[in-house]
Design a protein around this motif. Structure first.
Motif, mmCIF file in Angstrom:
data_model
loop_
_atom_site.group_PDB
_atom_site.id
_atom_site.type_symbol
_atom_site.label_atom_id
_atom_site.label_comp_id
_atom_site.label_asym_id
_atom_site.label_seq_id
_atom_site.Cartn_x
_atom_site.Cartn_y
_atom_site.Cartn_z
ATOM 1 N N ILE A 235 16.360 62.294 58.024
ATOM 2 C CA ILE A 235 16.602 63.188 59.150
ATOM 3 C C ILE A 235 15.303 63.922 59.478
ATOM 4 C CG2 ILE A 235 18.012 65.063 60.056
ATOM 5 C CD1 ILE A 235 19.575 62.523 59.288
ATOM 6 N N VAL A 236 14.777 63.662 60.669
ATOM 7 C CA VAL A 236 13.477 64.201 61.087
ATOM 8 C C VAL A 236 13.616 64.809 62.476
ATOM 9 C CG1 VAL A 236 11.070 63.636 61.594
ATOM 10 C CG2 VAL A 236 12.249 62.468 59.718
ATOM 11 N N GLY A 237 13.099 66.020 62.674
ATOM 12 C CA GLY A 237 13.103 66.649 63.988
ATOM 13 C C GLY A 237 14.007 67.860 64.039
ATOM 14 N N SER A 238 13.562 68.880 64.739
ATOM 15 C CA SER A 238 14.269 70.162 64.739
ATOM 16 C C SER A 238 15.674 70.065 65.325
ATOM 17 C CB SER A 238 13.451 71.206 65.511
ATOM 18 O OG SER A 238 13.233 70.796 66.851
ATOM 19 N N GLU A 239 15.865 69.274 66.371
ATOM 20 C CA GLU A 239 17.191 69.180 66.975
ATOM 21 C C GLU A 239 18.191 68.567 66.010
ATOM 22 O OE1 GLU A 239 19.485 67.168 70.814
ATOM 23 O OE2 GLU A 239 17.293 67.237 70.774
ATOM 24 N N LYS A 240 17.804 67.482 65.347
ATOM 25 C CA LYS A 240 18.702 66.857 64.378
ATOM 26 C C LYS A 240 18.968 67.795 63.208
ATOM 27 C CE LYS A 240 17.596 61.985 65.340
ATOM 28 N NZ LYS A 240 16.691 62.189 66.486
ATOM 29 N N LEU A 241 17.957 68.517 62.773
ATOM 30 C CA LEU A 241 18.148 69.439 61.651
ATOM 31 C C LEU A 241 19.087 70.577 62.028
ATOM 32 C CD1 LEU A 241 14.492 69.507 60.270
ATOM 33 C CD2 LEU A 241 16.507 68.550 59.113
ATOM 34 N N ASP A 242 19.027 71.043 63.257
ATOM 35 C CA ASP A 242 19.971 72.083 63.700
ATOM 36 C C ASP A 242 21.398 71.562 63.660
ATOM 37 O OD1 ASP A 242 17.998 73.971 64.075
ATOM 38 O OD2 ASP A 242 17.814 73.620 66.244
ATOM 39 N N HIS A 243 21.611 70.334 64.147
ATOM 40 C CA HIS A 243 22.943 69.735 64.092
ATOM 41 C C HIS A 243 23.389 69.518 62.641
ATOM 42 C CE1 HIS A 243 23.656 69.145 68.320
ATOM 43 N NE2 HIS A 243 22.523 68.477 68.485
ATOM 44 N N LEU A 244 22.434 69.164 61.790
ATOM 45 C CA LEU A 244 22.751 68.946 60.382
ATOM 46 C C LEU A 244 23.229 70.244 59.731
ATOM 47 C CD1 LEU A 244 22.543 66.491 58.391
ATOM 48 C CD2 LEU A 244 20.412 67.534 57.578
ATOM 49 N N LYS A 245 22.579 71.343 60.047
ATOM 50 C CA LYS A 245 23.001 72.633 59.490
ATOM 51 C C LYS A 245 24.414 72.993 59.928
ATOM 52 C CE LYS A 245 19.390 75.045 60.869
ATOM 53 N NZ LYS A 245 18.504 76.223 61.061
ATOM 54 N N ALA A 246 24.722 72.747 61.184
ATOM 55 C CA ALA A 246 26.066 73.048 61.673
ATOM 56 C C ALA A 246 27.101 72.172 60.974
ATOM 57 C CB ALA A 246 26.124 72.850 63.183
ATOM 58 N N LEU A 247 26.761 70.919 60.742
ATOM 59 C CA LEU A 247 27.681 70.011 60.077
ATOM 60 C C LEU A 247 27.907 70.423 58.625
ATOM 61 C CD1 LEU A 247 29.279 67.345 60.387
ATOM 62 C CD2 LEU A 247 27.206 66.151 59.624
ATOM 63 N N ALA A 248 26.848 70.896 57.963
ATOM 64 C CA ALA A 248 26.949 71.290 56.556
ATOM 65 C C ALA A 248 27.885 72.474 56.348
ATOM 66 C CB ALA A 248 25.558 71.621 56.017
ATOM 67 N N ARG A 249 28.138 73.240 57.398
ATOM 68 C CA ARG A 249 29.064 74.371 57.285
ATOM 69 C C ARG A 249 30.519 73.928 57.375
ATOM 70 N NH1 ARG A 249 25.286 77.049 61.570
ATOM 71 N NH2 ARG A 249 23.558 77.762 60.253
ATOM 72 N N LYS A 250 30.754 72.644 57.718
ATOM 73 C CA LYS A 250 32.119 72.148 57.921
ATOM 74 C C LYS A 250 32.600 71.228 56.811
ATOM 75 C CE LYS A 250 31.518 72.223 62.960
ATOM 76 N NZ LYS A 250 31.458 71.396 64.198
ATOM 77 N N VAL A 251 31.683 70.488 56.168
ATOM 78 C CA VAL A 251 32.074 69.490 55.178
ATOM 79 C C VAL A 251 31.101 69.521 54.003
ATOM 80 C CG1 VAL A 251 33.127 67.912 56.844
ATOM 81 C CG2 VAL A 251 30.695 67.689 56.314
ATOM 82 N N THR A 252 31.473 68.848 52.935
ATOM 83 C CA THR A 252 30.529 68.586 51.855
ATOM 84 C C THR A 252 29.567 67.510 52.344
ATOM 85 O OG1 THR A 252 32.182 69.120 50.181
ATOM 86 C CG2 THR A 252 30.296 67.789 49.478
ATOM 87 N N LEU A 253 28.288 67.841 52.392
ATOM 88 C CA LEU A 253 27.306 66.982 53.053
ATOM 89 C C LEU A 253 26.167 66.623 52.114
ATOM 90 C CD1 LEU A 253 26.378 65.718 55.789
ATOM 91 C CD2 LEU A 253 25.149 67.849 56.221
#
Length: 359
Positions: A92-110
């Motif tokens: 996972i590379v790039g600020s936009e993808k990392l922002d989405h990744l952070k939001a996803l990590a708050r919902k599931v075990t990631l």
């Protein structure tokens, strides 16, 4: 497949057909093998991109799902409350993808993977202020020559870097080996695991994958988890390897003959935009069920050319079912599939939920 002749006559073409009874049988076959050998199953959803089929896999005993893109994972999680544990097997590379990744990590075990300090540092920068650390596995190249660190020594060094990085926790080792690569997986992962544990760092997960060799996964006993993808549908490439038979192919492409310009040649309305141009080492672009004498020797965007050594015996308006070379790509190229089975009395149209990009 369990589509009736009346069902097929009513379906506009080209169409992608899914027999859920066959898919369920495929899911249960590998789950039984994994259970017998003490392997956790984490199926890759890139093949189907459908929350309902992921739920079938979870109900059979899968511990979670594998995704290849953040947007896939977002769509799958949004589409099912049953999906609570996700591994993304891609750098996972790039600020936009990392922002989405952070939001996803708050919902599931990631969990995610990385094969370089640059990727790890990007993940750490994004997650150092998050309430929960992100689990990161080291991706290892055990012979596929795609992504991954090249040696157990490099895996050890990157695991130590993850372990020391703020916002991250080391989660183990991941590989996608070539078919028949179990011995190489065992050698690489055993040495990497020993090296990392000698540093006092636990290696909780060693995850491997690939449908062609899935029934040999236990031949690399260091592996704790397996990620089959295409197994849920199967395709011509897997039949050619002896992994399955035509009756195990849950995905077919339904096409209509639109031209018969010569006695040994017919044209169908499924071209490269439906069947894909993937060859995967095969000759031709799919198998016409019930017609071993026919080859699909040429595709353009909207045309598929069927040829035979003798009279082709097809008429304009006739429909044929084709097993594609590569089922995963077919799923990605259509907006919806037509499903039957699993107790349904009539076919249903399901949108491909995890196709495309969420913005």
């Amino acid at each position: 497949m369990s589509f009736s002749p009346e069902d097929l006559a009513a379906i506009d073409t080209p169409a992608v057909l899914i027999d859920l009874d066959v898919a369920r049988r495929n899911i249960e076959r590998f789950q039984h093998y994994a259970d017998d050998h003490g392997l956790r199953v984490r199926p890759h959803i890139k093949t189907h991109k459908l929350p309902a089929i992921a739920e079938m896999q979870l109900a059979a005993g899968a511990v979670g799902i594998t995704c290849q893109k953040v947007s896939e994972a977002q769509a799958m999680v949004a589409g099912s409350r049953a999906i609570a544990d996700v591994l993304i097997t891609y750098n996972i590379v790039g600020s936009e993808k990392l922002d989405h990744l952070k939001a996803l990590a708050r919902k599931v075990t990631l969990s995610v993977v990385a094969d370089s300090r640059a990727v790890v540092d990007g993940l750490s920068g994004a997650f150092r202020g998050e309430p929960q650390p992100l689990t990161v596995l080291v991706e290892c190249d055990t012979g596929a020559n795609r992504c991954g660190v090249l040696t157990p020594e490099a895996a050890e060094a990157l695991a130590a870097h993850i372990h020391a990085s703020p916002g991250l926790v080391f989660g183990g080792l991941m590989t996608y080996p070539p078919a028949g690569g179990e011995a190489a997986v065992e050698r690489f992962m055993e040495e990497a695991k020993s090296r990392i544990e000698a540093r006092g760092i636990a290696v909780p997960v060693i995850t491997s994958g690939g449908t062609p060799s899935m029934m040999h996964a236990a031949e690399a006993p260091v592996t704790t988890e397996y990620r089959p993808g295409t197994y849920v549908y199967n395709d011509r490439s897997l039949v050619s390897r002896g992994t399955c038979g035509w009756d195990d192919c849950a995905l077919n492409v339904l096409a209509t003959v639109v031209s018969v310009p010569a006695p040994n040649r017919a044209i169908v309305d499924a071209g490269s935009k439906t069947l894909t141009s993937d060859l995967l080492g095969l000759t031709g672009y799919g198998h016409v069920l019930g017609r071993d004498d026919i080859a699909i020797d040429q595709l353009s965007e909207e045309h598929g050319r069927l040829v035979s050594q003798g009279p082709i015996g097809l008429a304009v308006g006739e429909k044929v079912r084709i097993v594609p070379n590569h089922a995963c790509v077919v799923t990605n190229m259509v907006d919806a599939v037509v499903v039957t089975g699993d107790g349904r009395t009539t076919p249903e149209t399901w949108p491909i939920v995890a196709r495309g990009k969420i913005v």
